[in-house]
Design a protein around this motif. Structure first.
Motif, PDB file in Angstrom:
ATOM      1  N   VAL A   1       0.942  -1.217  -0.056  1.00 19.88           N
ATOM      2  CA  VAL A   1       0.035   0.130  -0.045  1.00 19.88           C
ATOM      3  C   VAL A   1       0.761   1.045  -0.052  1.00 19.88           C
ATOM      4  O   VAL A   1       1.150   2.052  -0.849  1.00 19.88           O
ATOM      5  N   GLU A   2       1.729   1.342   1.164  1.00 16.69           N
ATOM      6  CA  GLU A   2       2.512   2.514   1.075  1.00 16.69           C
ATOM      7  C   GLU A   2       3.328   2.502   2.363  1.00 16.69           C
ATOM      8  O   GLU A   2       2.943   1.816   3.479  1.00 16.69           O
ATOM      9  N   CYS A   3       4.340   3.527   2.502  1.00 21.23           N
ATOM     10  CA  CYS A   3       4.942   3.560   3.628  1.00 21.23           C
ATOM     11  C   CYS A   3       4.822   4.963   4.059  1.00 21.23           C
ATOM     12  O   CYS A   3       5.154   6.008   3.273  1.00 21.23           O
ATOM     13  N   VAL A   4       4.500   5.097   5.376  1.00 25.50           N
ATOM     14  CA  VAL A   4       4.263   6.757   5.846  1.00 25.50           C
ATOM     15  C   VAL A   4       5.125   7.086   6.942  1.00 25.50           C
ATOM     16  O   VAL A   4       5.364   6.130   7.991  1.00 25.50           O
ATOM     17  N   GLU A   5       5.304   8.088   7.503  1.00 27.98           N
ATOM     18  CA  GLU A   5       5.614   8.675   8.607  1.00 27.98           C
ATOM     19  C   GLU A   5       4.413   8.699   9.675  1.00 27.98           C
ATOM     20  O   GLU A   5       3.474   9.351   9.243  1.00 27.98           O
ATOM     21  N   VAL A   6       4.510   8.160  10.908  1.00 27.13           N
ATOM     22  CA  VAL A   6       3.214   8.321  11.782  1.00 27.13           C
ATOM     23  C   VAL A   6       3.863   9.309  12.857  1.00 27.13           C
ATOM     24  O   VAL A   6       5.007   9.493  13.333  1.00 27.13           O
ATOM     25  N   GLU A   7       2.721   9.511  13.829  1.00 27.52           N
ATOM     26  CA  GLU A   7       3.093  10.327  14.880  1.00 27.52           C
ATOM     27  C   GLU A   7       2.465   9.362  16.213  1.00 27.52           C
ATOM     28  O   GLU A   7       1.565   8.937  15.955  1.00 27.52           O
ATOM     29  N   THR A   8       3.470   9.099  17.060  1.00 24.58           N
ATOM     30  CA  THR A   8       3.074   8.370  18.000  1.00 24.58           C
ATOM     31  C   THR A   8       2.240   9.253  19.207  1.00 24.58           C
ATOM     32  O   THR A   8       2.662  10.339  19.331  1.00 24.58           O
ATOM     33  N   ILE A   9       1.166   8.567  19.799  1.00 27.21           N
ATOM     34  CA  ILE A   9       0.206   9.161  20.385  1.00 27.21           C
ATOM     35  C   ILE A   9       0.426   8.709  22.017  1.00 27.21           C
ATOM     36  O   ILE A   9       0.663   7.364  22.251  1.00 27.21           O
ATOM     37  N   VAL A  10       0.529   9.522  22.972  1.00 31.86           N
ATOM     38  CA  VAL A  10       0.645   9.006  24.299  1.00 31.86           C
ATOM     39  C   VAL A  10      -0.816   9.093  24.857  1.00 31.86           C
ATOM     40  O   VAL A  10      -1.409  10.131  24.887  1.00 31.86           O
ATOM     41  N   PRO A  11      -1.315   7.711  25.308  1.00 34.64           N
ATOM     42  CA  PRO A  11      -2.647   7.699  25.790  1.00 34.64           C
ATOM     43  C   PRO A  11      -2.951   8.564  26.955  1.00 34.64           C
ATOM     44  O   PRO A  11      -2.239   8.463  27.777  1.00 34.64           O
ATOM     45  N   GLN A  12      -3.901   9.361  26.887  1.00 35.71           N
ATOM     46  CA  GLN A  12      -4.380   9.995  28.150  1.00 35.71           C
ATOM     47  C   GLN A  12      -5.659   9.299  28.568  1.00 35.71           C
ATOM     48  O   GLN A  12      -6.524   8.872  27.932  1.00 35.71           O
ATOM     49  N   GLN A  13      -5.437   8.783  30.045  1.00 31.14           N
ATOM     50  CA  GLN A  13      -6.621   8.163  30.741  1.00 31.14           C
ATOM     51  C   GLN A  13      -7.839   9.256  30.551  1.00 31.14           C
ATOM     52  O   GLN A  13      -7.981  10.258  30.984  1.00 31.14           O
TER      53      GLN A  13
ATOM     54  N   PHE B   1       0.086   3.632  20.175  1.00 29.70           N
ATOM     55  CA  PHE B   1      -1.091   4.007  19.093  1.00 29.70           C
ATOM     56  C   PHE B   1      -0.428   5.238  18.413  1.00 29.70           C
ATOM     57  O   PHE B   1       0.500   5.982  18.954  1.00 29.70           O
ATOM     58  N   CYS B   2      -0.616   5.184  16.969  1.00 24.88           N
ATOM     59  CA  CYS B   2       0.118   5.846  16.222  1.00 24.88           C
ATOM     60  C   CYS B   2      -0.985   6.550  15.183  1.00 24.88           C
ATOM     61  O   CYS B   2      -2.190   6.026  14.880  1.00 24.88           O
ATOM     62  N   MET B   3      -0.761   7.912  14.832  1.00 25.50           N
ATOM     63  CA  MET B   3      -1.507   8.554  13.935  1.00 25.50           C
ATOM     64  C   MET B   3      -0.979   8.747  12.512  1.00 25.50           C
ATOM     65  O   MET B   3       0.048   9.147  12.510  1.00 25.50           O
ATOM     66  N   LEU B   4      -1.690   8.138  11.703  1.00 19.70           N
ATOM     67  CA  LEU B   4      -1.496   8.363   9.987  1.00 19.70           C
ATOM     68  C   LEU B   4      -1.593   9.860   9.716  1.00 19.70           C
ATOM     69  O   LEU B   4      -1.994  10.446  10.585  1.00 19.70           O
ATOM     70  N   PRO B   5      -0.968  10.245   8.517  1.00 17.85           N
ATOM     71  CA  PRO B   5      -0.848  11.478   7.965  1.00 17.85           C
ATOM     72  C   PRO B   5      -2.476  11.938   7.925  1.00 17.85           C
ATOM     73  O   PRO B   5      -2.871  13.114   8.092  1.00 17.85           O
ATOM     74  N   GLY B   6      -3.327  11.076   7.640  1.00 17.00           N
ATOM     75  CA  GLY B   6      -4.700  11.295   7.429  1.00 17.00           C
ATOM     76  C   GLY B   6      -5.621  11.541   8.714  1.00 17.00           C
ATOM     77  O   GLY B   6      -6.790  11.660   8.718  1.00 17.00           O
ATOM     78  N   LYS B   7      -4.748  11.358   9.883  1.00 18.78           N
ATOM     79  CA  LYS B   7      -5.374  11.722  10.929  1.00 18.78           C
ATOM     80  C   LYS B   7      -6.097  10.264  11.561  1.00 18.78           C
ATOM     81  O   LYS B   7      -6.734  10.311  13.012  1.00 18.78           O
ATOM     82  N   GLU B   8      -5.913   9.156  10.947  1.00 20.65           N
ATOM     83  CA  GLU B   8      -6.434   7.912  11.384  1.00 20.65           C
ATOM     84  C   GLU B   8      -5.723   7.199  12.460  1.00 20.65           C
ATOM     85  O   GLU B   8      -4.479   7.266  12.437  1.00 20.65           O
ATOM     86  N   VAL B   9      -5.982   6.733  13.473  1.00 18.28           N
ATOM     87  CA  VAL B   9      -5.220   6.274  14.638  1.00 18.28           C
ATOM     88  C   VAL B   9      -5.579   4.757  14.398  1.00 18.28           C
ATOM     89  O   VAL B   9      -6.492   4.051  14.487  1.00 18.28           O
ATOM     90  N   VAL B  10      -4.257   4.039  14.516  1.00 19.38           N
ATOM     91  CA  VAL B  10      -4.168   2.491  14.476  1.00 19.38           C
ATOM     92  C   VAL B  10      -3.201   2.243  15.737  1.00 19.38           C
ATOM     93  O   VAL B  10      -2.564   2.891  16.383  1.00 19.38           O
ATOM     94  N   CYS B  11      -3.363   0.795  16.049  1.00 21.21           N
ATOM     95  CA  CYS B  11      -2.911   0.404  17.464  1.00 21.21           C
ATOM     96  C   CYS B  11      -1.798  -0.910  16.897  1.00 21.21           C
ATOM     97  O   CYS B  11      -2.362  -1.695  16.110  1.00 21.21           O
TER      98      CYS B  11
END
Length: 229
Positions: A133-145, A217-227
């Protein structure tokens, strides 16, 4: 990211013998094996984290197959063909998120449609051909309780503080899935997963992951969050 799909799949639950039940989606160990097959490795080594997104609703059927007594192989000469009930996943379609030590080589292999060994969805009669599909740079999300997080992939239950049900969604739980393959049919640890049966997003309140079975948890360039885990 790459996609794997096929007409049927069978990810056998190890706690079933007479009847072969299946997990609803590819297991962590099966996915590691598929990646190792692409790379030409006997076993996937190093650090590897994967995420699984359902691109089609979960649908299973049970069918009888003749599993024993081939009639010409070794000890099976004296046995008979025994009908065995096998549960199959119908039209499986998954998007796989991968990061780890083999990212560069795996990406190159998939982009050029190459694989060292054949790849399948749990059983050798369930062939699949991974599609890059593709390789993308992702943003790591720090979960907030206590802050809701909408996730597009299946999520390990040990990082869920609470699940926030949505109208029109159906949720499932996979319990006791093997976590790590040690070789020679030996496994270490298990993991439990929560998923939405049609592949819709899951809204959760996360909690801190364990170091034994790390989850990110990571946020893709399109703001979609994946685990990934």
């Amino acid at each position: 990211m790459f996609d794997i799909k096929g007409n049927i799949a069978h990810f056998r639950r190890p706690d079933t013998t007479g009847t072969h039940a299946t997990y609803p989606f590819i297991t962590r160990t099966s996915l590691h094996g598929l990646i190792a097959s692409v790379l030409g490795l006997e076993q996937l080594t190093g650090t590897n984290m994967i995420g699984i997104q359902l691109l089609a609703p979960i649908c299973t059927r049970v069918q009888e197959m003749s599993m024993l007594g081939k009639g010409w192989l070794g000890e099976s000469k004296s046995t008979f063909n025994r009908p065995t009930s096998i549960e199959l996943v119908i039209n499986p379609n998954y998007r796989i998120y991968y990061t780890g030590d083999h990212l560069e080589k795996l990406s190159d292999m998939l982009q050029h449609g190459r694989s060292h060994y054949h790849t399948y969805l749990g059983s050798a009669y369930c062939l699949t051909f991974p599609r890059y599909v593709e390789c993308v740079e992702v943003e790591t999300i720090v979960p907030q309780q206590d802050c809701a997080l909408t996730c597009s992939t299946v999520v390990p239950s040990h990082v869920i503080s609470s699940l926030m049900p949505a109208a029109g969604c159906q949720y499932g739980r996979v319990g006791g899935m093997h976590y790590q393959y040690l070789g020679e049919r030996r496994f270490k640890g298990t993991i439990n997963l929560i998923y939405e049966t049609a592949g819709k997003t899951i809204v959760i309140k996360p909690k801190v992951s364990s170091t034994e079975r790390p989850v990110t948890f990571c946020m893709l360039p399109g703001k979609e969050v994946v685990c990934i885990w």
